[in-house]
Design an enzyme around this catalytic site. Structure first.
Site, PDB file in Angstrom:
ATOM      1  N   VAL A  83       0.860  -1.178   0.000  1.00 46.63           N
ATOM      2  CA  VAL A  83       0.000   0.000   0.000  1.00 46.63           C
ATOM      3  C   VAL A  83       0.899   1.232   0.000  1.00 46.63           C
ATOM      4  CG1 VAL A  83      -1.699   1.290   1.337  1.00 46.63           C
ATOM      5  CG2 VAL A  83      -1.771  -1.223   1.316  1.00 46.63           C
ATOM      6  N   GLY A  84       0.759   2.065  -0.972  1.00 46.58           N
ATOM      7  CA  GLY A  84       1.584   3.274  -0.994  1.00 46.58           C
ATOM      8  C   GLY A  84       0.967   4.354  -1.852  1.00 46.58           C
ATOM      9  N   ARG A 114      -2.952  12.485   1.529  1.00 49.31           N
ATOM     10  CA  ARG A 114      -4.040  13.209   2.202  1.00 49.31           C
ATOM     11  C   ARG A 114      -4.961  13.926   1.214  1.00 49.31           C
ATOM     12  NH1 ARG A 114      -1.179  10.511   4.389  1.00 49.31           N
ATOM     13  NH2 ARG A 114      -0.239  10.694   6.466  1.00 49.31           N
ATOM     14  N   ARG A 115      -5.160  13.268   0.073  1.00 46.95           N
ATOM     15  CA  ARG A 115      -6.136  13.795  -0.879  1.00 46.95           C
ATOM     16  C   ARG A 115      -7.144  12.707  -1.246  1.00 46.95           C
ATOM     17  NH1 ARG A 115      -3.388  17.134  -5.641  1.00 46.95           N
ATOM     18  NH2 ARG A 115      -1.254  16.860  -4.973  1.00 46.95           N
ATOM     19  N   GLY A 116      -7.198  11.671  -0.420  1.00 48.96           N
ATOM     20  CA  GLY A 116      -8.209  10.638  -0.642  1.00 48.96           C
ATOM     21  C   GLY A 116      -7.788   9.524  -1.586  1.00 48.96           C
ATOM     22  N   VAL A 117      -6.485   9.431  -1.906  1.00 47.70           N
ATOM     23  CA  VAL A 117      -6.056   8.389  -2.850  1.00 47.70           C
ATOM     24  C   VAL A 117      -6.225   6.999  -2.222  1.00 47.70           C
ATOM     25  CG1 VAL A 117      -4.147   7.477  -4.218  1.00 47.70           C
ATOM     26  CG2 VAL A 117      -4.465   9.961  -4.012  1.00 47.70           C
ATOM     27  N   LEU A 118      -5.713   6.843  -0.997  1.00 44.27           N
ATOM     28  CA  LEU A 118      -5.862   5.525  -0.359  1.00 44.27           C
ATOM     29  C   LEU A 118      -7.337   5.184  -0.161  1.00 44.27           C
ATOM     30  CD1 LEU A 118      -4.757   2.974   0.900  1.00 44.27           C
ATOM     31  CD2 LEU A 118      -4.600   4.180   3.091  1.00 44.27           C
ATOM     32  N   SER A 151       1.874  -0.262   8.616  1.00 41.32           N
ATOM     33  CA  SER A 151       3.104   0.512   8.833  1.00 41.32           C
ATOM     34  C   SER A 151       2.915   1.490   9.988  1.00 41.32           C
ATOM     35  CB  SER A 151       3.483   1.286   7.564  1.00 41.32           C
ATOM     36  OG  SER A 151       2.429   2.155   7.197  1.00 41.32           O
ATOM     37  N   TYR A 180      -5.700   2.225   9.363  1.00 41.05           N
ATOM     38  CA  TYR A 180      -6.611   1.260   8.751  1.00 41.05           C
ATOM     39  C   TYR A 180      -7.954   1.035   9.432  1.00 41.05           C
ATOM     40  CZ  TYR A 180      -2.811   0.241   5.585  1.00 41.05           C
ATOM     41  OH  TYR A 180      -1.840   0.364   4.630  1.00 41.05           O
ATOM     42  N   PHE A 197       3.862 -10.315   5.917  1.00 41.27           N
ATOM     43  CA  PHE A 197       3.804 -10.027   4.472  1.00 41.27           C
ATOM     44  C   PHE A 197       3.580  -8.551   4.268  1.00 41.27           C
ATOM     45  CE2 PHE A 197      -0.323 -11.312   6.055  1.00 41.27           C
ATOM     46  CZ  PHE A 197      -1.162 -10.307   5.611  1.00 41.27           C
TER      47      PHE A 197
HETATM   48  C1  ACO Z   1      -0.384  -2.931   4.374  1.00 38.79           C
HETATM   49  C2  ACO Z   1       0.737  -1.980   4.019  1.00 38.79           C
HETATM   50  O1  ACO Z   1       1.248  -2.013   2.952  1.00 38.79           O
HETATM   51  S1  ACO Z   1       1.254  -0.891   5.198  1.00 38.79           S
HETATM   52  C3  ACO Z   1       2.156   0.350   4.297  1.00 38.79           C
HETATM   53  C4  ACO Z   1       1.361   1.618   4.146  1.00 38.79           C
HETATM   54  N1  ACO Z   1       2.167   2.566   3.406  1.00 38.79           N
HETATM   55  C5  ACO Z   1       2.925   3.514   3.994  1.00 38.79           C
HETATM   56  O2  ACO Z   1       2.959   3.659   5.211  1.00 38.79           O
HETATM   57  C6  ACO Z   1       3.746   4.346   3.049  1.00 38.79           C
HETATM   58  C7  ACO Z   1       3.722   5.836   3.399  1.00 38.79           C
HETATM   59  N2  ACO Z   1       2.383   6.377   3.460  1.00 38.79           N
HETATM   60  C8  ACO Z   1       1.546   6.450   2.379  1.00 38.79           C
HETATM   61  O3  ACO Z   1       1.855   5.975   1.295  1.00 38.79           O
HETATM   62  C9  ACO Z   1       0.227   7.141   2.578  1.00 38.79           C
HETATM   63  O4  ACO Z   1       0.382   8.162   3.512  1.00 38.79           O
HETATM   64  C10 ACO Z   1      -0.914   6.212   3.056  1.00 38.79           C
HETATM   65  C11 ACO Z   1      -1.079   5.058   2.081  1.00 38.79           C
HETATM   66  C12 ACO Z   1      -0.613   5.639   4.438  1.00 38.79           C
HETATM   67  C13 ACO Z   1      -2.211   7.033   3.159  1.00 38.79           C
HETATM   68  O5  ACO Z   1      -2.584   7.454   1.876  1.00 38.79           O
HETATM   69  P1  ACO Z   1      -3.450   8.798   1.643  1.00 38.79           P
HETATM   70  O6  ACO Z   1      -3.806   8.814   0.202  1.00 38.79           O
HETATM   71  O7  ACO Z   1      -2.749   9.959   2.217  1.00 38.79           O
HETATM   72  O8  ACO Z   1      -4.741   8.494   2.511  1.00 38.79           O
HETATM   73  P2  ACO Z   1      -6.131   9.278   2.369  1.00 38.79           P
HETATM   74  O9  ACO Z   1      -5.886  10.655   1.856  1.00 38.79           O
HETATM   75  O10 ACO Z   1      -7.099   8.443   1.630  1.00 38.79           O
HETATM   76  O11 ACO Z   1      -6.534   9.360   3.910  1.00 38.79           O
HETATM   77  C14 ACO Z   1      -7.734   8.885   4.423  1.00 38.79           C
HETATM   78  C15 ACO Z   1      -7.825   9.273   5.874  1.00 38.79           C
HETATM   79  O12 ACO Z   1      -6.803   8.590   6.607  1.00 38.79           O
HETATM   80  C16 ACO Z   1      -5.979   9.547   7.290  1.00 38.79           C
HETATM   81  N3  ACO Z   1      -4.608   9.045   7.200  1.00 38.79           N
HETATM   82  C17 ACO Z   1      -3.986   8.601   6.102  1.00 38.79           C
HETATM   83  N4  ACO Z   1      -2.744   8.221   6.413  1.00 38.79           N
HETATM   84  C18 ACO Z   1      -2.573   8.452   7.718  1.00 38.79           C
HETATM   85  C19 ACO Z   1      -1.479   8.272   8.597  1.00 38.79           C
HETATM   86  N5  ACO Z   1      -0.299   7.783   8.165  1.00 38.79           N
HETATM   87  N6  ACO Z   1      -1.653   8.595   9.890  1.00 38.79           N
HETATM   88  C20 ACO Z   1      -2.836   9.093  10.317  1.00 38.79           C
HETATM   89  N7  ACO Z   1      -3.912   9.300   9.525  1.00 38.79           N
HETATM   90  C21 ACO Z   1      -3.767   8.975   8.228  1.00 38.79           C
HETATM   91  C22 ACO Z   1      -6.160  10.826   6.526  1.00 38.79           C
HETATM   92  O13 ACO Z   1      -5.870  11.939   7.321  1.00 38.79           O
HETATM   93  C23 ACO Z   1      -7.613  10.769   6.132  1.00 38.79           C
HETATM   94  O14 ACO Z   1      -8.420  11.119   7.240  1.00 38.79           O
HETATM   95  P3  ACO Z   1      -9.839  11.827   7.040  1.00 38.79           P
HETATM   96  O15 ACO Z   1     -10.684  10.844   6.264  1.00 38.79           O
HETATM   97  O16 ACO Z   1     -10.305  12.017   8.445  1.00 38.79           O
HETATM   98  O17 ACO Z   1      -9.563  13.073   6.302  1.00 38.79           O
END
Ligand code: ACO
Length: 401
Positions: A83-84, A91-95, A119, A124, A401
């Site tokens: 997941v990345g 923080r634009r809703g991609v995940l 991570s 999640y 994993f």
């Molecule tokens: C299973 C695995 O692979 S674990 C590995 C996960 N990947 C990583 O940690 C790599 C580094 N991080 C990233 O790539 C990104 O920050 C991600 C994937 C964790 C999040 O992706 P984003 O596109 O920023 O998430 P998105 O914008 O959809 O956020 C959805 C909500 O989650 C929150 N959120 C997202 N990431 C985080 C975080 N790391 N910590 C706290 N809150 C978070 C956002 O603030 C948002 O909250 P809201 O709905 O209240 O506004």
């Protein structure tokens, strides 16, 4: 949110997705030889990409697996990973968009559950994942770690070339087995135990009266002394599985008896592994960490609740909320003979991540209510739920994993 296009990826994009994920974790792209191994773990239909125009800005993936649930049944499970989101798109809703697409696809393909390793702890829950198993990390000081018993069977070292098949077939005998354990996919073996980069791995097989019944994969970092800095010799257990208590004890007794090792360390072990009880002086072992392991998402709540066994405990009606998969919402009647949907009023209502946390029996509903994770209503109903969901052994996965 900017317009995003969520697509199922194919071979043309796998490497870019892999590089994006590694970049999000601050790792460099995989070199060609490593990528050749990694590509074997991309299965058609299981990797998603978020595109802004033609640019790939985020990715998620899953591997096909199966999960053992309390009572011994095994259900189809997606092991979510890689997941990345690119740093300039977070923080634009991609995940969120990727999760929505992935959860829908998993539901449609018949996965009863999904699980992942997080991570960070704050990501999640909002997508319905709850912490369903925990692991401990232990360190054993060899100077004071005398085993209470000798090796009862036999433990033999095998060459890496011969180890793969032996280890794989022994693993399949025991996992999925205990609740929380999963099936490993070929790409997992390719990337992990059999090909871990740079590690001088050793493979030992335990056997007893009925043949081979356990294995351990470990590596040793030898003692060093350089520029006045002394580093102790550390043996790290990478993977240890046993089909019998004798094989389990024999493997540990073997490890603790290896010469020129100061400390034996193991991460990711079951929280109830009775290793300290094997030692004459239990203080030779220190638990250095207890961590969340499995983040579990019930994708098909009805199928998941129906698959597991329940203890005697009367009955309870649990209401479920699920923002991403609304077909899971509703009330479920749980009794010692099973679970089914009901139109009855729920005794209490939980979000699907709370149900995921309690599902394998690691945490009690009572504890979750005490922490304010749901409104308990009647404490008697929560106590009945806890009696029904109780398990003998702490659930554990044991596969990273
Ligand atoms: C299973 C695995 O692979 S674990 C590995 C996960 N990947 C990583 O940690 C790599 C580094 N991080 C990233 O790539 C990104 O920050 C991600 C994937 C964790 C999040 O992706 P984003 O596109 O920023 O998430 P998105 O914008 O959809 O956020 C959805 C909500 O989650 C929150 N959120 C997202 N990431 C985080 C975080 N790391 N910590 C706290 N809150 C978070 C956002 O603030 C948002 O909250 P809201 O709905 O209240 O506004």
């Amino acid at each position: 949110m900017t317009d995003l296009d969520i697509r199922v990826l194919d071979d043309a994009h796998y490497r870019a997705a892999h590089t994006l994920f590694r970049g999000a974790l601050h790792h460099p792209p995989a070199p060609d030889d490593r990528w050749e191994i990694a590509r074997t773990s991309y299965d058609p239909g299981r990797a998603f990409g978020a595109f802004a125009g033609d640019e790939l800005v985020g990715t998620v993936q899953s591997f096909p697996s199966r999960l053992a649930v309390p009572g011994g049944a095994v259900v189809p499970m997606a092991a979510v990973s890689r997941v990345g989101v690119r740093a300039d798109w977070t923080r634009r809703g991609v995940l969120t968009a990727l999760q929505r697409a992935q959860l829908r696809a998993m539901r449609e393909s018949g996965d009863v559950a999904a699980s992942l390793r997080a991570s960070e702890g704050a990501i999640y829950e909002r997508f319905g994942y709850g912490v369903a198993t925990r692991v401990r990390e232990v360190r054993v000081k060899r100077a004071t770690a005398r085993s209470r018993q000798p090796i009862a069977g036999r433990v033999r070292l095998v060459e890496p070339a011969a180890a793969g098949d032996l280890v794989g077939s022994l693993f399949e005998r025991v996992s999925p087995g205990r609740a929380g354990t999963i099936a490993r996919w070929q790409g997992w073996w390719n990337l992990n135990v059999l090909h871990e980069e740079g590690a001088h791995q050793r493979y030992a097989i335990a056997s007893g009266p009925d043949g081979d019944d356990g294995y351990v994969v470990y590596k040793v970092t030898a003692y060093s002394y350089e520029n006045g800095v002394e580093k102790p010799a550390v043996l790290t257990v990478l993977d240890l599985w046993a089909a019998t208590p004798r094989a389990w004890a024999d493997l540990w007794v073997f490890l603790l008896g290896i010469d020129l090792v100061d400390e034996v360390g193991a991460e990711g072990r079951p929280v109830d592994e009775p290793l300290e009880w094997l030692l004459v002086d239990r203080r030779a072992l220190r638990v250095v960490d207890v961590m969340d392991e499995t983040w579990l998402r019930l994708v098909d709540v009805e199928a998941a609740l129906s698959a597991r066994a329940y203890r005697p405990g009367g009955s309870v009606v649990i209401g479920v909320r699920d923002r991403f998969l609304p077909e899971n919402e509703g009330s479920y009647l749980i009794t010692s003979s099973g679970a089914s949907r009901t139109t009855g009023e729920p005794d209490f209502v939980v979000d699907v991540d709370v149900l995921g946390a309690a599902y394998l029996g690691d945490v009690a509903f009572g504890a979750l209510a005490a922490a304010g994770r749901f409104a308990a209503g009647s404490p008697e109903a929560v106590a009945r739920a806890d009696a029904l969901f109780a398990v003998d052994q702490a659930p554990w996965c044991g596969t990273f994993f």
